[in-house]
Design an enzyme around this catalytic site. Structure first.
Site, PDB file in Angstrom:
ATOM      1  N   THR B 477       2.540  -4.072  -3.559  1.00  0.00           N
ATOM      2  CA  THR B 477       1.314  -3.816  -2.814  1.00  0.00           C
ATOM      3  C   THR B 477       0.096  -4.428  -3.494  1.00  0.00           C
ATOM      4  O   THR B 477      -0.912  -4.669  -2.863  1.00  0.00           O
ATOM      5  CB  THR B 477       1.079  -2.310  -2.700  1.00  0.00           C
ATOM      6  N   GLY B 518      -2.034   5.206  -1.470  1.00  0.00           N
ATOM      7  CA  GLY B 518      -1.973   5.032  -2.917  1.00  0.00           C
ATOM      8  C   GLY B 518      -3.296   4.654  -3.527  1.00  0.00           C
ATOM      9  O   GLY B 518      -3.808   5.348  -4.419  1.00  0.00           O
ATOM     10  N   ARG B 599     -13.374  -0.577   3.251  1.00  0.00           N
ATOM     11  CA  ARG B 599     -13.724  -1.649   2.330  1.00  0.00           C
ATOM     12  C   ARG B 599     -12.461  -2.325   1.831  1.00  0.00           C
ATOM     13  O   ARG B 599     -11.539  -1.639   1.376  1.00  0.00           O
ATOM     14  CB  ARG B 599     -14.503  -1.039   1.170  1.00  0.00           C
ATOM     15  N   ASN B 602      -9.426  -6.110  -2.492  1.00  0.00           N
ATOM     16  CA  ASN B 602      -8.937  -7.374  -3.053  1.00  0.00           C
ATOM     17  C   ASN B 602      -8.463  -8.228  -1.886  1.00  0.00           C
ATOM     18  O   ASN B 602      -7.386  -8.003  -1.351  1.00  0.00           O
ATOM     19  CB  ASN B 602      -7.798  -7.122  -4.047  1.00  0.00           C
ATOM     20  N   GLN B 609      -0.760  -8.057   2.342  1.00  0.00           N
ATOM     21  CA  GLN B 609      -0.249  -6.811   2.918  1.00  0.00           C
ATOM     22  C   GLN B 609      -0.310  -6.846   4.444  1.00  0.00           C
ATOM     23  O   GLN B 609       0.639  -6.459   5.124  1.00  0.00           O
ATOM     24  CB  GLN B 609      -1.086  -5.612   2.429  1.00  0.00           C
ATOM     25  N   GLY B 673      -6.808   2.159   3.299  1.00  0.00           N
ATOM     26  CA  GLY B 673      -5.356   1.958   3.194  1.00  0.00           C
ATOM     27  C   GLY B 673      -4.921   0.897   4.177  1.00  0.00           C
ATOM     28  O   GLY B 673      -5.297   0.929   5.346  1.00  0.00           O
ATOM     29  N   GLY B 675      -1.547  -0.855   3.797  1.00  0.00           N
ATOM     30  CA  GLY B 675      -0.162  -1.306   3.610  1.00  0.00           C
ATOM     31  C   GLY B 675       0.690  -1.251   4.862  1.00  0.00           C
ATOM     32  O   GLY B 675       1.684  -1.960   4.954  1.00  0.00           O
ATOM     33  N   GLU B 676       0.307  -0.395   5.800  1.00  0.00           N
ATOM     34  CA  GLU B 676       1.202  -0.183   6.941  1.00  0.00           C
ATOM     35  C   GLU B 676       0.638  -0.641   8.271  1.00  0.00           C
ATOM     36  O   GLU B 676       1.389  -0.944   9.195  1.00  0.00           O
ATOM     37  CB  GLU B 676       1.567   1.308   7.019  1.00  0.00           C
TER      38      GLU B 676
END
Lengths: 206, 713, 330
Positions: B477, B518, B599, B602, B609, B673, B675-676
């Site tokens: 991730t 995370g 926000r 990176n 991702q 978040g 990632g998904e």
């Protein structure tokens, strides 16, 4: 030729990343397991152990191969390069390109992608007339390396960076490649041809 | 030593290459099966070959006679384990077989080839019962659970959606099918376990464990849960269990809870007194590491002729195993998306003789939004309305089901921006290019904001460098890197002054890497610890004396606070596909996503991702097919040659954009978040593009040539 | 995988002797299929005779203008060989359409022909399969068979042969040379693979102990317009749902020579002789081609879940033949 010891074991000699290896091996030991379990070279990965994912890709006598399906005893005398041997004095340009382009995420397919790309570029250099190093050509050529994290576009970016660097180093260069960025992904492949390699298609009807 | 000069470039919101990148590209990062502990042995599990029944005998004689075999554990003689929340972890404890692929023995040997041969030589006999593995909407044993995965109520009603639908001027009533799907991270689950005797001497049976200590290198999404589970199972105090997950080769949910491989590795190591590595064979994964369960959807949309919704009903039918209830919360996103005054969302589940489902990237949202966003497209079609406009027309003022205000919501902006970038308006007419039909489609994306308590410690060294420690896990991730950026940003130092340690159970505790929570969770703790350290350092003269200064932070009080806001990330995805009328092959020509996820910390790793999620969504749409074999009860496509994850050649250069979203109701670093969300909506966008291209609607996935040719006939 | 003896002879007689025709012996080429099957427990040899030490790895022109391809020639080498690419391009196309670059670098011509079906019931030793264990039943028939045969299957077996290369050889009128204890013989490529019939355990006509030594490509099919096309579930690295190899030579607007073969439809490459008969001497119009192909596929017997293969194969064949016809006209 491997030297049989008992019926089911032989002494096997091969070269790994420039260093000579010699050992007694059960014939069932694959090249992958030799590297990972006997030589501590865990760069090549066991993703499926059945030649279906490419994570175990190494170079054998300069050609990329799935090491999980190679019996070590049958590779006696071979010259093997793993990811650990790609840039012994620090990361090589391909590895640097992977870093810069973020061409990996979890990293598990990465050694295989690097060895496969190295093999791909060597194949292209050996047969410049038929090499297709466009984005589509690289994607097709690398399709034996699965990436579940989906880093494919970045991997292609990284390989294209190396292609461009080589072309700049040898202007009028040996391989066709098209624009570095932004070209259509689907070249001739769009129209249903089963294969890449214009030279082959061009000869149909000859 | 001088005080650090203030960082001249910000550390957050800038691209930063991965901290462990060099290790990964040189092949020196060590994953769980790659710890060559002295005297290591190898284990290979034996899966049950019946779908339902009881083991009646396990004949290990032939296996034990093979060279190099150390042991074969069976339900008859395996050490007895302590309790577990998840019955899937209590392996080799009884004779019941709840599904095909359930582990019924474990071979341990000196080499992997010897272990594999031993496992193949174990002879198991069974009493079998007739099995039932077929999910259907009229299954007599379907029930509505109390809650579904994520802790949501299974059934919610607002108004009378059925009546409102019946009275609607325009009606869409459609059924969609999402097959079982498999995470298949590139690294199969693996663990290397090592027992050490305590001061008292020998390790003993599982029941006499006071002095022993267990260390496990595991491929997991969070060592804390693994440690907790192992401590209970092996009756150890938690402080005698160490779990390390420094580098993990992908997970996508299936390593989020402890899995049987880690229990078996620990058991084998205990039994043999040797360190043991167990790396699961790829073919075993679908049966033992969880899967996205199949979901059958019925979506009813009632609308006025101007396109405004009057009713939305989303009903989901799914399966679980006989031994643990897991209900994919696929109707939950419909509670969030569109302003329908009458709303019904509900789930029914049936326990079958199948493996226990579990998390797969965006559980609930992923299959649910496929169905919902396809239905919305069908409504747009019925109305003759542009699909982007239709969604905008139904933008809610507050979260539809709960009535709570959104902390921030920029779905409309994502749709508009995406449409512009994709040149949507110019592609509203499907076209033909020789045998290819070309069309475009759109779908919304959403993913909830989750956050969990976490702790972190940051240590300022006299030499001006810092060590940040938290039990986060980086599955690819980029978490390790982003946490370093958060620390550097808060400490106002260059990132290269910061070292980050994660992935170890002895570190300050943190939640599992899951739920796209995370970075928000660990990052909150890192931020707080660093902020507190900055304040402390202001009061300390430099240079710091040895050993330096540490500050810890625990966000339990703040992170657990229930927000009065509805907090979600949103996005819009656009796809252009070509459909080959000769072969039925569908390929994606263009894929674009615009996301509003707070926000972006990176941009380099965030783009990866988003793209990664969209690639997985492409696979869901076009290539990933799994089915339960009616005769044998297992997933027929159990290896990577038959379960087709996308390959390089399937994937175009995917375009990702994001909108800067400043939401002060989240966490100190302001991210939602990411990632998904990438996988949410992709399949619908592709399916909608297919419809646009062909005028045909296929309501099950994947859109493989067999289905396409049949639809085109 | 059980322990095995490994031998690497350097000559044919030595190899045949080492194998001995014993049921526990297997010849090893690249190993990309055999090693896979050994790990699955489907194959359990006690002796492997590695053929890669034999002088079988060259591509040579024959005196009659054809090509002799040693069985040890790697797939990648075959596909990139200039004489193959220029004279028999359908063969190069077919090889490049299969597997992955890594597998093509290692797999041999002989191994490609001898590879076994990828039917999941064949590959799972815990499931019934008449090919793997005669008499045990066919798990695919009532189970999952979307990828299975629509032509030439039997009650015992509905498997397909996965090779792309073999389909190309079928239209090139290639022959396969075998060497065994009783000497050397040659078999037409189209007759090398069997239909399952009552003995699905026998994929090919190879007798115990025989080695595939070469594939011979005749001069008659050299340099003729030909093409391979494959349809699959993803853009690369997948077996054919159906594939087509076609060779079409047109003179004065009429078909002078035609060969059509299907992959992915049967236990062996399916030479479409009925279609060929109708096209020979005909003007290859869209109607004529379609009628010929449909006549061939009229005999198809699809199963519950693979009926799509019939229109797919029809479409592929028409597409490739008509493309060749168009190319000839221009």
């Amino acid at each position: 030729m491997a030297h049989p010891i008992e019926r089911t074991r032989s002494r096997v000699r091969l070269q790994v990343n420039g260093e000579r290896y010699e050992g007694e091996l059960d014939h069932r030991v694959t090249l992958l397991d030799l590297l990972r379990e006997h030589l501590g070279l865990t760069g090549a990965k066991k993703g499926c152990d059945h030649g279906q994912c490419g994570a175990c890709t190494v170079l054998v006598d300069g050609r990329r191969a799935n090491s999980c399906l190679l019996l070590a005893v049958a590779q006696d005398g071979a010259d093997v390069t793993t990811v650990e041997g790609l840039g012994p004095a620090g990361p090589n340009p391909l590895q640097e390109a992977f870093l810069e382009r973020d061409a990996f995420q979890c990293g598990y397919c990465t050694p295989g992608q690097l060895c496969s790309a190295t093999g791909l570029l060597a194949e292209a250099a050996a047969a410049p007339g038929s090499a297709d190093l466009s984005r589509a050509g690289i994607a097709e050529g690398m399709s034996g390396n699965l990436c579940r994290c989906g880093a494919y576009p970045r991997i292609v970016d990284a390989v294209r960076d190396v292609v461009a660097a080589r072309e700049n180093a040898a202007p009028g260069g040996a391989v066709r490649g098209g624009a570095v960025r932004g070209e259509a992904v689907h070249g001739e492949a769009v129209h249903g041809e089963a294969v890449h390699g214009e030279a082959v298609r061009g000869e149909v009807g000859a | 030593m001088d005080p650090e000069p203030p960082a001249r470039t910000p550390a957050l919101g800038v691209p930063a290459t991965r901290r462990e990148g060099l290790l990964k590209v040189t092949g020196t990062a060590r994953y769980a099966a790659e710890h060559a502990l002295p005297d290591r042995a190898y284990a290979w599990p034996v899966p049950a070959t019946v779908a339902r029944g009881q083991v009646t005998a396990v004949d290990t004689a032939a296996a034990l006679a093979l060279p190099g075999v150390l042991a074969v554990l069976t339900p008859y003689d395996a050490p007895r384990l302590g309790p577990a929340d998840d019955p899937n972890l209590r392996v080799l404890q009884d004779l019941a077989v709840p599904h095909r692929g359930w582990y019924v023995a474990l071979a341990v040997a000196e080499s992997t080839e010897a272990a594999r041969a031993a496992a193949a030589a174990v002879r198991v006999t069974y009493d079998t019962d007739p099995h039932d593995t077929g999910l259907r909407t009229d299954h007599p044993d379907l029930y509505t659970p109390e809650i579904v995965n994520g802790g949501y109520p299974a059934h919610r009603e607002r108004g009378d959606a059925v009546a409102a639908f019946a009275a609607a001027e325009v009606q869409v009533d459609c059924a969609y099918t999402v097959p079982p799907l498999h995470n298949h991270p590139m690294e199969p689950h693996a663990a290397t376990a090592l027992w050490e005797a305590g001061e008292a001497g020998e390790t003993g049976d599982a029941g006499d464990a006071g002095a022993a200590a267990l260390t496990v290198y595991d491929s997991s999404q969070g060592t804390g849960l693994v440690r907790q589970a192992l401590a209970a199972l092996f009756r150890l105090p938690e402080d005698r269990v160490t779990v390390v997950s420094e580098h993990v080769g992908g997970a996508f949910g299936c390593k989020g809870t402890p899995r049987p491989h880690v229990v078996l590795a620990a058991m084998a190591a205990r039994y043999t007194g040797r360190p043991v590595t167990l790396a699961l064979p790829r073919r075993h994964l679908p049966a033992v590491v969880g899967h996205r369960p199949p979901t059958l959807h019925r979506v009813r949309l009632g609308a006025r002729t101007d396109g405004t919704l009057t009713a939305l009903a989303h009903e989901v039918t799914t399966h679980t195993s006989r031994i643990r209830e897991f209900v994919e919360q696929a109707a939950v996103p419909a509670r969030v998306m569109y302003a329908a005054p009458a709303l019904l969302t509900t789930h029914r589940v049936v326990a079958l003789d199948v493996p226990t489902p579990s998390w797969m990237r965006a559980p609930g949202e992923c299959p649910g939004m496929y169905a919902l966003e396809s239905a919305v497209d069908e409504l747009a079609d019925a109305l003759g309305t542009d699909p982007v406009e239709l969604r905008i027309r139904n933008e809610p003022d507050a979260e539809p089901d709960s009535g709570r205000p959104f902390s921030s919501r920029h779905l409309v902006a994502c749709l508009r921006e995406g449409a512009a970038l994709f040149d949507w308006a110019a592609h509203r007419t499907p076209r033909r290019d020789g045998p290819l039909l070309i069309g475009t489609g759109v779908a919304s994306s959403t993913y909830p904001v989750y956050v969990a308590p976490a702790s972190a410690r940051v240590h300022a060294r006299p030499d001006g460098t810092y060590l940040v420690q938290t039990n986060a896990t980086d599955l690819g991730t980029g978490a390790r890197t982003v946490l370093g950026q958060i620390a550097a940003d808060t400490l106002r130092v260059p990132p290269d002054r910061v070292t980050v340690e994660i992935g170890h159970s002895a570190l300050p505790p943190g939640p599992v890497a899951g739920g796209s929570a995370g970075t928000a969770s660990w990052g909150w703790a890192v931020h707080d610890a660093c902020a507190d350290l900055v304040a402390l350092l202001e009061r300390h003269p430099r240079p710091l004396p040895e050993p330096g200064l540490s500050v810890s932070a625990d966000t339990t009080a703040s992170a657990k606070q229930r927000s009065p806001y509805a907090r979600h990330a949103f996005g819009a995805q656009f796809a252009e596909v070509q459909v080959d009328t000769v072969t039925g092959e569908v390929r994606v020509r263009r894929l674009l996503g615009v996301f509003a996820a707070g926000r972006i910390l990176n941009p380099l790793t965030a783009r990866s991702q988003f793209v990664g999620g969209m690639v997985m969504g492409l696979g869901m749409a076009l290539t990933e097919h799994s089915g339960v074999d009616p005769a044998f009860g297992d997933f027929t496509e159990s290896d990577l040659a038959s379960y087709h994850v996308p390959v390089h050649a399937d994937v175009p250069d995917i375009e990702v954009h994001w909108l800067d979203e400043h939401d002060k109701h989240l966490n100190p670093v302001g991210g939602k978040g990411i990632g998904e969300i990438g996988i949410v909506g992709t399949a619908a966008a592709i399916g909608n593009a297919f419809h646009h291209a062909t005028g045909r609607r296929i309501r099950e996935l994947p859109l493989t040539p067999d289905r396409v040719l049949t639809a085109l006939e | 995988m059980k322990p095995f003896a490994y031998l690497r002879p350097t000559g044919l007689p030595e190899a045949v002797a080492a194998h001995g025709g014993r049921p526990g012996s297997r010849y090893l080429g690249g190993g990309t299929n055999l090693v896979d099957l050994m790990k699955l427990g489907v194959e359990a040899p006690d002796t492997l005779v590695d053929l890669t030490g034999l002088p079988l790895a060259s591509v040579e022109e024959t005196s009659d203008g054809g090509l002799r391809i040693g069985s040890g020639v790697r797939n990648a080498t075959l596909a990139s060989h200039p004489l193959v690419r220029t004279r028999y391009p359908v063969l190069a196309q077919a090889v490049l359409a299969g597997a992955s670059a890594q597998l093509r670098n290692v797999a041999t011509t002989g191994g490609n022909l001898l590879q076994r079906t990828r039917c999941p019931y064949f590959q799972d030793v815990a499931k019934p399969c008449n090919k793997r264990e005669p008499g045990s039943g066919c798990g695919a028939r009532d189970g999952s068979h979307r990828d299975h045969a629509v032509l030439g299957h039997s009650p015992q077996c509905i498997a397909t042969h996965p090779s792309d290369l073999a389909v190309a050889l079928a239209v090139l009128d290639a022959s396969v040379e075998l060497h065994g204890p009783d000497g050397t013989r040659s078999v037409p490529a189209a007759a090398f693979h069997r239909l399952p019939g009552e003995h699905p355990e026998r994929d090919t006509v190879v007798e115990p102990g025989e080695i595939v030594t070469a594939v011979l490509l005749p001069p008659e099919t050299a340099g003729l317009p030909c093409r391979y096309r494959k349809a699959r579930d993803r853009a690369s690295y997948a077996f054919a749902l159906a594939s087509v190899a076609a060779l079409l030579d047109i003179a004065d607007g009429r078909v002078r020579r035609v060969a059509l073969a299907f992959g992915g439809l049967a236990h062996r490459p399916w030479r479409a002789s009925a279609a060929e008969e109708l096209l020979r001497g005909a003007d290859p119009t869209e109607t004529a081609v379609r009628q010929a192909v449909e006549a061939e596929l009229a005999g198809a017997q699809p199963l519950r879940d693979n009926a799509y293969k019939v229109p797919l194969a029809r479409n592929l064949a028409c597409d490739v033949l008509l493309a060749l016809a168009r190319a000839a006209r221009s």
